[in-house]
Design a protein around this motif. Structure first.
Motif, PDB file in Angstrom:
ATOM      1  N   LYS A 181       0.978  -1.644   0.115  1.00  5.91           N
ATOM      2  CA  LYS A 181       0.261  -0.638  -0.148  1.00  5.91           C
ATOM      3  C   LYS A 181       0.568   1.477  -0.157  1.00  5.91           C
ATOM      4  N   GLN A 182       0.285   2.085  -0.871  1.00  2.07           N
ATOM      5  CA  GLN A 182       0.511   3.823  -1.220  1.00  2.07           C
ATOM      6  C   GLN A 182       0.275   3.958   0.370  1.00  2.07           C
ATOM      7  N   PRO A 183       1.063   5.015   1.271  1.00  2.00           N
ATOM      8  CA  PRO A 183       0.767   5.622   2.473  1.00  2.00           C
ATOM      9  C   PRO A 183      -0.769   6.038   2.085  1.00  2.00           C
ATOM     10  N   ASP A 184      -0.724   7.110   1.222  1.00  2.99           N
ATOM     11  CA  ASP A 184      -1.771   8.236   0.478  1.00  2.99           C
ATOM     12  C   ASP A 184      -2.812   7.663   0.045  1.00  2.99           C
ATOM     13  N   GLY A 185      -2.761   6.830  -0.643  1.00  2.00           N
ATOM     14  CA  GLY A 185      -3.871   5.749  -1.885  1.00  2.00           C
ATOM     15  C   GLY A 185      -4.847   5.626  -1.160  1.00  2.00           C
ATOM     16  N   SER A 186      -5.760   6.470  -2.466  1.00  2.00           N
ATOM     17  CA  SER A 186      -7.546   6.277  -2.165  1.00  2.00           C
ATOM     18  C   SER A 186      -8.240   5.775  -3.616  1.00  2.00           C
ATOM     19  N   PHE A 187      -9.257   5.570  -2.804  1.00  2.00           N
ATOM     20  CA  PHE A 187     -10.461   4.548  -4.255  1.00  2.00           C
ATOM     21  C   PHE A 187      -9.598   3.094  -4.424  1.00  2.00           C
ATOM     22  N   SER A 188      -8.958   2.342  -3.972  1.00  2.00           N
ATOM     23  CA  SER A 188      -8.674   1.638  -4.243  1.00  2.00           C
ATOM     24  C   SER A 188      -7.331   1.515  -4.956  1.00  2.00           C
ATOM     25  N   ARG A 189      -6.821   2.477  -5.471  1.00  2.00           N
ATOM     26  CA  ARG A 189      -5.798   3.321  -6.341  1.00  2.00           C
ATOM     27  C   ARG A 189      -4.150   3.218  -4.792  1.00  2.00           C
ATOM     28  N   GLY A 190      -2.788   2.930  -5.767  1.00  5.98           N
ATOM     29  CA  GLY A 190      -1.791   2.813  -4.689  1.00  5.98           C
ATOM     30  C   GLY A 190      -1.959   1.343  -4.219  1.00  5.98           C
ATOM     31  N   VAL A 191      -2.944   0.214  -3.801  1.00  6.29           N
ATOM     32  CA  VAL A 191      -2.961  -0.755  -3.546  1.00  6.29           C
ATOM     33  C   VAL A 191      -2.241  -1.761  -3.927  1.00  6.29           C
ATOM     34  N   LEU A 192      -1.807  -2.509  -4.040  1.00  6.80           N
ATOM     35  CA  LEU A 192      -1.207  -3.633  -5.156  1.00  6.80           C
ATOM     36  C   LEU A 192      -1.072  -5.248  -4.661  1.00  6.80           C
ATOM     37  N   LYS A 193      -1.655  -6.369  -5.233  1.00 11.23           N
ATOM     38  CA  LYS A 193      -1.304  -8.131  -4.983  1.00 11.23           C
ATOM     39  C   LYS A 193      -0.423  -8.125  -5.234  1.00 11.23           C
ATOM     40  N   VAL A 194       0.508  -8.579  -4.866  1.00 15.13           N
ATOM     41  CA  VAL A 194       2.149  -9.398  -5.514  1.00 15.13           C
ATOM     42  C   VAL A 194       1.948 -10.619  -5.002  1.00 15.13           C
ATOM     43  N   ASP A 195       1.957 -11.529  -6.031  1.00 17.87           N
ATOM     44  CA  ASP A 195       2.073 -13.021  -6.340  1.00 17.87           C
ATOM     45  C   ASP A 195       3.441 -13.462  -5.684  1.00 17.87           C
ATOM     46  N   ARG A 196       4.939 -12.279  -6.878  1.00 13.30           N
ATOM     47  CA  ARG A 196       5.892 -12.730  -6.853  1.00 13.30           C
ATOM     48  C   ARG A 196       6.840 -12.438  -6.232  1.00 13.30           C
ATOM     49  N   ALA A 197       7.824 -13.338  -6.108  1.00  9.96           N
ATOM     50  CA  ALA A 197       8.831 -12.369  -4.943  1.00  9.96           C
ATOM     51  C   ALA A 197       9.772 -11.155  -6.094  1.00  9.96           C
ATOM     52  N   GLU A 198      10.143 -11.767  -7.261  1.00 10.05           N
ATOM     53  CA  GLU A 198      10.494 -10.812  -7.896  1.00 10.05           C
ATOM     54  C   GLU A 198       9.706  -9.499  -8.303  1.00 10.05           C
ATOM     55  N   ASP A 199       8.497  -9.573  -8.360  1.00  8.28           N
ATOM     56  CA  ASP A 199       7.535  -8.687  -8.727  1.00  8.28           C
ATOM     57  C   ASP A 199       7.780  -7.577  -7.131  1.00  8.28           C
ATOM     58  N   LEU A 200       7.840  -8.240  -6.525  1.00  6.05           N
ATOM     59  CA  LEU A 200       7.671  -7.421  -4.860  1.00  6.05           C
ATOM     60  C   LEU A 200       8.580  -6.623  -4.747  1.00  6.05           C
ATOM     61  N   ARG A 201       9.992  -7.460  -5.021  1.00  2.00           N
ATOM     62  CA  ARG A 201      11.527  -6.486  -4.657  1.00  2.00           C
ATOM     63  C   ARG A 201      10.948  -5.118  -6.180  1.00  2.00           C
ATOM     64  N   GLN A 202      10.152  -5.384  -7.258  1.00  3.15           N
ATOM     65  CA  GLN A 202      10.406  -3.908  -8.212  1.00  3.15           C
ATOM     66  C   GLN A 202       8.936  -3.291  -7.320  1.00  3.15           C
ATOM     67  N   GLU A 203       8.057  -3.696  -6.715  1.00  2.31           N
ATOM     68  CA  GLU A 203       7.063  -2.451  -6.040  1.00  2.31           C
ATOM     69  C   GLU A 203       7.767  -1.687  -5.274  1.00  2.31           C
ATOM     70  N   LEU A 204       8.301  -2.834  -4.716  1.00  3.69           N
ATOM     71  CA  LEU A 204       9.047  -2.208  -3.168  1.00  3.69           C
ATOM     72  C   LEU A 204       9.972  -1.211  -3.854  1.00  3.69           C
ATOM     73  N   ILE A 205      10.727  -1.678  -4.545  1.00  5.47           N
ATOM     74  CA  ILE A 205      11.423  -0.823  -5.717  1.00  5.47           C
ATOM     75  C   ILE A 205      10.498   0.605  -5.910  1.00  5.47           C
ATOM     76  N   HIS A 206      10.323   1.009  -6.730  1.00  8.03           N
ATOM     77  CA  HIS A 206       8.489   1.560  -6.995  1.00  8.03           C
ATOM     78  C   HIS A 206       8.303   2.717  -6.151  1.00  8.03           C
ATOM     79  N   LEU A 207       8.107   1.942  -5.245  1.00  3.24           N
ATOM     80  CA  LEU A 207       6.572   3.406  -4.143  1.00  3.24           C
ATOM     81  C   LEU A 207       7.859   3.458  -2.856  1.00  3.24           C
ATOM     82  N   LEU A 208       8.896   3.430  -2.436  1.00  2.93           N
ATOM     83  CA  LEU A 208       9.184   3.506  -2.155  1.00  2.93           C
ATOM     84  C   LEU A 208      11.002   4.876  -2.606  1.00  2.93           C
ATOM     85  N   ALA A 209      10.613   5.609  -3.929  1.00  3.04           N
ATOM     86  CA  ALA A 209      10.760   5.656  -4.387  1.00  3.04           C
ATOM     87  C   ALA A 209      10.448   7.324  -3.988  1.00  3.04           C
ATOM     88  N   HIS A 210       8.904   7.331  -4.176  1.00  2.24           N
ATOM     89  CA  HIS A 210       8.115   8.562  -3.591  1.00  2.24           C
ATOM     90  C   HIS A 210       7.330   8.889  -2.191  1.00  2.24           C
TER      91      HIS A 210
END
Length: 494
Positions: free
Chosen positions: A326-355
């Motif tokens: 979850k992006q800390p300030d997301g709304s209306f289901s945006r900024g909320v992601l379901k991650v199924d694989r370890a490699e996707d998890l790392r990439q999404e964390l990099i993306h979210l932590l950039a903001h």
């Protein structure tokens, strides 16, 4: 009944201005003459040469507010003009307009003179009007500097411009704009005979997914008039008008780094009753805060981690996969992601932590629907089941650009038909925030109830959340607002 308009200046002899329907007043007379102290329904245009602390101009605005008059500028606007953080925020918010307006300039600095929202050069009118809306003082001087490293213009400061400092070549233009401003008609919603107070409802007609649809807004307006408000829909350009009202009701999606938060803060500073309060916006719009608050008070939430590094191993070990980010300030289901694989998890964390320096990870709890309990004045108001969108794990399905593609069906129930544990958990969570209007989202897994989040600006759409209470839903909220205004004004309850 229209407002009387006073133009308050240091020296009337220095103001060759005669505008029908206005009264030119010397500042010292306004401050000391009992005749002005006792007048009601007065709008005060403070054109004193200085608004510095404890100057005549400062006291004109201060005492105007104390008398129930409506000054321009008010003391909040005067303080905003001194706030570096406010100036930085406004510079960021108006960045597109600033760059478009100043792009042709070849110098490294630029000074913009603003006369009641207008500039001598027409190409700067849009920027001038937006700055006047955010810093509502009659005459302003904004200073901009070009940053070569960022290749963009930035506002350095903005300050009141004394009439004595208006350049001679601008003086006729400034007086012309003052005459136009005072003489132009000000459309207002018709004040109904029984209206005792003024209510502003802040909306954004261009918002893709507003918290209330058009029919709901009309029902709010109708209910407001029934309980004694003169109610009016306003927008972001009405920031400078807040002092005209007694209460503010936000029906635009809120965020801290956003004009909705500034509206709420300014309204509180002006003595208005406000829903959503700035405190509610601060607490509800950041999921990191909510996760910590709910955990500290032992309210059940899905297993949660607060992350500051893009390392998937601790997440997988604690929460397993799939998991929710979850992006800390997301709304209306945006900024909320379901991650199924370890490699996707790392990439999404990099993306979210950039903001954001912190990100939320939670255990995935699949359910066919989410509960939403609407709460107002610490009492349950409505209850909905929001079902997941077809072939999706959320109630709303968006594309990669954030556009809404699909949403699940809904079901509104009487409060008494909702499991007691769902209602009691929602109340416990909302009561940690305050006594305003909240929507608590929950999941029920077997007999366990988990809080997903608390929304400070919950959806109330005609045909959905009002399906059980109908018109009474809007009336209850407006009656609550009226009670708060009466308490603020010292009027005994009925």
């Amino acid at each position: 009944m229209p407002l009387d308009t006073l133009i308050v200046v240091d020296d009337p002899a220095a103001w060759p201005i005669d505008i029908p329907g206005t009264e030119l007043v010397k500042a010292r007379h306004y401050l000391t003459d009992p005749g002005y102290q006792n007048r009601r329904r007065v709008k005060v245009f403070n054109l004193c040469r200085s608004y510095r602390y404890q100057s005549l101009g400062y006291y004109v605005s201060l005492l105007a507010q104390a008398r129930g008059h409506r000054p321009l500028p008010d003391v909040s606007a005067i303080q905003d003009l001194k706030s570096n953080s406010m100036i930085r925020t406004v510079s960021d918010e108006l960045d597109d307009t600033i760059q478009k307006s100043l792009r042709p300039l070849r110098s490294g600095e630029f000074i913009l003179s603003i006369y009641l929202g207008r500039n001598f050069a027409k190409r700067y009118d849009r920027l001038s009007q937006q700055l006047f809306s955010l810093f509502p003082a009659p005459f302003l001087r904004a200073c901009f500097a070009y940053n070569p490293k960022r290749e963009k213009w930035q506002m350095q400061n903005i300050m009141p411009l004394a009439a004595s400092e208006i350049p001679e070549e601008h003086r006729a233009f400034a007086l012309e704009k003052a005459v136009e401003y005072f003489q132009r008609p000000r459309p207002r919603t018709q004040r109904h005979g029984r209206a005792r107070f003024d209510l502003a409802i802040l909306t954004n007609p261009d918002e893709a997914e507003p918290p209330s649809n058009t029919r709901a807004l009309q029902r709010f307006l109708h209910a407001a008039r029934q309980v004694g408000f003169s109610a009016e829909i306003i927008g972001r350009n009405d920031f400078g008008r807040l002092a005209e009202f007694d209460a503010l009701f936000l029906r635009e999606t809120t965020s801290v780094n956003h004009h909705t938060f500034r509206f709420a803060r300014r309204a509180v500073a002006e003595g208005l009753v406000v829903i959503d309060s700035p405190e509610s916006i601060l607490k509800c719009t950041n999921k990191v805060f909510l996760a910590e608050l709910l955990r500290r008070h032992h309210i059940a939430v899905p297993d949660t981690l607060i992350l500051h590094r893009p390392a998937p191993e601790p997440v997988i070990a604690s929460l397993g996969l799939p998991c929710i980010l979850k992006q800390p300030d997301g709304s209306f289901s945006r900024g909320v992601l379901k991650v199924d694989r370890a490699e996707d998890l790392r990439q999404e964390l990099i993306h979210l932590l950039a903001h954001s320096d912190l990100v939320i990870a939670q255990r995935y709890l699949p359910t066919t629907f989410d509960w939403r309990i609407g709460i107002f004045d610490r009492q349950p108001l409505y209850a909905c089941r929001y079902y997941m969108a077809a072939r999706h794990w959320q109630i709303l399905r968006h594309d990669l650009d954030g556009r809404l593609l699909d949403e699940g069906r809904w079901e509104t129930l009487p409060i008494q038909d909702v499991p007691a544990g769902v209602v009691s958990t929602a109340l416990k969570a909302a009561n940690l925030i305050g006594d305003s209007l909240y929507g608590v989202d929950l999941k029920q897994v077997g007999r366990r109830v988990y809080v997903i989040e608390v929304n400070d600006n919950p959806n109330i759409d005609a045909g959905v959340e009002d399906a059980v209470l109908k018109e009474n839903l809007y009336r209850i909220i407006m009656q609550g607002l009226m009670r708060r205004v009466e308490m603020r004004k010292g009027i005994p309850g009925k």
